[in-house]
Design a protein around this motif. Structure first.
Motif, PDB file in Angstrom:
ATOM      1  N   GLU A 176       0.825  -1.199   0.000  1.00 31.41           N
ATOM      2  CA  GLU A 176       0.000   0.000   0.000  1.00 31.41           C
ATOM      3  C   GLU A 176       0.859   1.249   0.000  1.00 31.41           C
ATOM      4  N   PRO A 177       0.386   2.314  -0.644  1.00 34.24           N
ATOM      5  CA  PRO A 177       1.140   3.568  -0.620  1.00 34.24           C
ATOM      6  C   PRO A 177       1.278   4.088   0.806  1.00 34.24           C
ATOM      7  N   LYS A 178       2.448   4.639   1.103  1.00 29.71           N
ATOM      8  CA  LYS A 178       2.656   5.224   2.418  1.00 29.71           C
ATOM      9  C   LYS A 178       3.754   6.281   2.337  1.00 29.71           C
ATOM     10  N   ILE A 179       3.753   7.173   3.297  1.00 30.20           N
ATOM     11  CA  ILE A 179       4.799   8.185   3.406  1.00 30.20           C
ATOM     12  C   ILE A 179       5.861   7.644   4.355  1.00 30.20           C
ATOM     13  N   GLU A 180       7.105   7.607   3.902  1.00 32.76           N
ATOM     14  CA  GLU A 180       8.207   7.086   4.701  1.00 32.76           C
ATOM     15  C   GLU A 180       8.972   8.246   5.333  1.00 32.76           C
ATOM     16  N   VAL A 181       8.414   8.794   6.389  1.00 33.87           N
ATOM     17  CA  VAL A 181       9.103   9.898   7.067  1.00 33.87           C
ATOM     18  C   VAL A 181       8.479  10.090   8.440  1.00 33.87           C
ATOM     19  N   GLN A 182       9.263  10.525   9.387  1.00 34.52           N
ATOM     20  CA  GLN A 182       8.749  10.934  10.682  1.00 34.52           C
ATOM     21  C   GLN A 182       9.146  12.393  10.867  1.00 34.52           C
ATOM     22  N   PHE A 183       8.178  13.283  10.700  1.00 34.89           N
ATOM     23  CA  PHE A 183       8.472  14.699  10.820  1.00 34.89           C
ATOM     24  C   PHE A 183       8.582  15.102  12.282  1.00 34.89           C
ATOM     25  N   PRO A 184       9.555  15.954  12.624  1.00 34.34           N
ATOM     26  CA  PRO A 184       9.592  16.491  13.985  1.00 34.34           C
ATOM     27  C   PRO A 184       8.442  17.468  14.178  1.00 34.34           C
ATOM     28  N   GLU A 185       8.080  17.707  15.437  1.00 30.03           N
ATOM     29  CA  GLU A 185       6.983  18.639  15.709  1.00 30.03           C
ATOM     30  C   GLU A 185       7.345  20.046  15.277  1.00 30.03           C
ATOM     31  N   THR A 186       8.590  20.436  15.496  1.00 29.22           N
ATOM     32  CA  THR A 186       9.059  21.760  15.066  1.00 29.22           C
ATOM     33  C   THR A 186      10.441  21.611  14.448  1.00 29.22           C
ATOM     34  N   VAL A 187      10.764  22.517  13.539  1.00 31.04           N
ATOM     35  CA  VAL A 187      12.082  22.545  12.913  1.00 31.04           C
ATOM     36  C   VAL A 187      12.656  23.947  13.136  1.00 31.04           C
ATOM     37  N   PRO A 188      13.469  24.122  14.183  1.00 29.37           N
ATOM     38  CA  PRO A 188      14.047  25.442  14.411  1.00 29.37           C
ATOM     39  C   PRO A 188      15.103  25.760  13.362  1.00 29.37           C
ATOM     40  N   SER A 189      15.147  26.996  12.934  1.00 27.28           N
ATOM     41  CA  SER A 189      16.172  27.424  11.982  1.00 27.28           C
ATOM     42  C   SER A 189      16.416  28.916  12.161  1.00 27.28           C
ATOM     43  N   ALA A 190      17.585  29.341  11.767  1.00 25.29           N
ATOM     44  CA  ALA A 190      17.936  30.756  11.840  1.00 25.29           C
ATOM     45  C   ALA A 190      17.549  31.439  10.538  1.00 25.29           C
ATOM     46  N   LYS A 191      17.178  32.689  10.637  1.00 28.05           N
ATOM     47  CA  LYS A 191      16.800  33.468   9.453  1.00 28.05           C
ATOM     48  C   LYS A 191      17.957  33.475   8.462  1.00 28.05           C
ATOM     49  N   GLY A 192      17.633  33.214   7.205  1.00 25.82           N
ATOM     50  CA  GLY A 192      18.636  33.230   6.150  1.00 25.82           C
ATOM     51  C   GLY A 192      19.344  31.911   5.921  1.00 25.82           C
ATOM     52  N   THR A 193      19.046  30.890   6.751  1.00 18.74           N
ATOM     53  CA  THR A 193      19.683  29.590   6.555  1.00 18.74           C
ATOM     54  C   THR A 193      18.821  28.726   5.636  1.00 18.74           C
ATOM     55  N   THR A 194      19.393  27.636   5.165  1.00 22.93           N
ATOM     56  CA  THR A 194      18.668  26.694   4.321  1.00 22.93           C
ATOM     57  C   THR A 194      18.154  25.545   5.170  1.00 22.93           C
ATOM     58  N   VAL A 195      16.900  25.178   4.973  1.00 21.40           N
ATOM     59  CA  VAL A 195      16.295  24.054   5.679  1.00 21.40           C
ATOM     60  C   VAL A 195      15.930  23.002   4.644  1.00 21.40           C
ATOM     61  N   LYS A 196      16.287  21.757   4.925  1.00 16.88           N
ATOM     62  CA  LYS A 196      15.975  20.658   4.017  1.00 16.88           C
ATOM     63  C   LYS A 196      15.071  19.682   4.736  1.00 16.88           C
ATOM     64  N   LEU A 197      13.872  19.454   4.200  1.00 17.82           N
ATOM     65  CA  LEU A 197      12.939  18.477   4.750  1.00 17.82           C
ATOM     66  C   LEU A 197      12.857  17.315   3.773  1.00 17.82           C
ATOM     67  N   GLU A 198      13.020  16.101   4.275  1.00 20.37           N
ATOM     68  CA  GLU A 198      12.997  14.918   3.433  1.00 20.37           C
ATOM     69  C   GLU A 198      11.655  14.211   3.552  1.00 20.37           C
ATOM     70  N   CYS A 199      11.041  13.899   2.427  1.00 20.59           N
ATOM     71  CA  CYS A 199       9.782  13.175   2.423  1.00 20.59           C
ATOM     72  C   CYS A 199       9.803  12.182   1.270  1.00 20.59           C
ATOM     73  N   PHE A 200       9.468  10.923   1.557  1.00 20.58           N
ATOM     74  CA  PHE A 200       9.484   9.893   0.541  1.00 20.58           C
ATOM     75  C   PHE A 200       8.159   9.156   0.535  1.00 20.58           C
ATOM     76  N   ALA A 201       7.530   9.083  -0.607  1.00 20.92           N
ATOM     77  CA  ALA A 201       6.282   8.342  -0.763  1.00 20.92           C
ATOM     78  C   ALA A 201       6.598   7.051  -1.499  1.00 20.92           C
ATOM     79  N   LEU A 202       6.138   5.939  -0.950  1.00 19.38           N
ATOM     80  CA  LEU A 202       6.342   4.635  -1.567  1.00 19.38           C
ATOM     81  C   LEU A 202       4.997   4.006  -1.845  1.00 19.38           C
ATOM     82  N   GLY A 203       4.964   3.122  -2.802  1.00 16.07           N
ATOM     83  CA  GLY A 203       3.735   2.394  -3.061  1.00 16.07           C
ATOM     84  C   GLY A 203       3.579   2.032  -4.508  1.00 16.07           C
ATOM     85  N   LYS A 204       2.492   1.309  -4.764  1.00 17.97           N
ATOM     86  CA  LYS A 204       2.218   0.876  -6.135  1.00 17.97           C
ATOM     87  C   LYS A 204       0.745   1.011  -6.390  1.00 17.97           C
TER      88      LYS A 204
END
Length: 101
Positions: free
Chosen positions: A73-101
């Motif tokens: 079955e299709p599913k999202i393979e990721v566990q997102f944190p509740e919050t993602v702290p970052s400083a202004k002007g920095t780059t944030v990368k969030l990884e999300c992978f969807a699997l399934g057929k």
């Protein structure tokens, strides 16, 4: 850091539009597997402070002749944190992978 060797050192898997190495989990993701992807993959973990490396066992990738990928079955393979702290002007990368057929 995580990296993957393809078949033999020093041939590393290069990230491109089909290949991605998660620095969060160490997983290697390959989209739209091709015949050229067949071979052995070995995970390499590097301690960036000491620059020491540890290699995992090789994992073979083979293509099935029957063309069947397997059903799941299709599913999202990721566990997102509740919050993602970052400083202004920095780059944030969030990884999300969807699997399934």
């Amino acid at each position: 850091t995580y990296a993957w060797i393809f078949n033999e050192y020093p041939t590393f898997v290069h990230q491109d539009s089909r290949r991605f190495v998660s620095q969060e989990t160490g997983n290697l993701y390959i989209a739209k597997v091709e015949t050229s992807d067949v071979g052995n993959y070995t995970c390499v973990v590097t301690n960036t402070v000491t620059n020491s490396k540890v290699l995992g066992p090789p994992t073979p990738l083979v293509l099935r002749n029957d063309g069947v990928m397997g059903e799941y079955e299709p599913k999202i393979e990721v566990q997102f944190p509740e919050t993602v702290p970052s400083a202004k002007g920095t780059t944030v990368k969030l990884e999300c992978f969807a699997l399934g057929k």
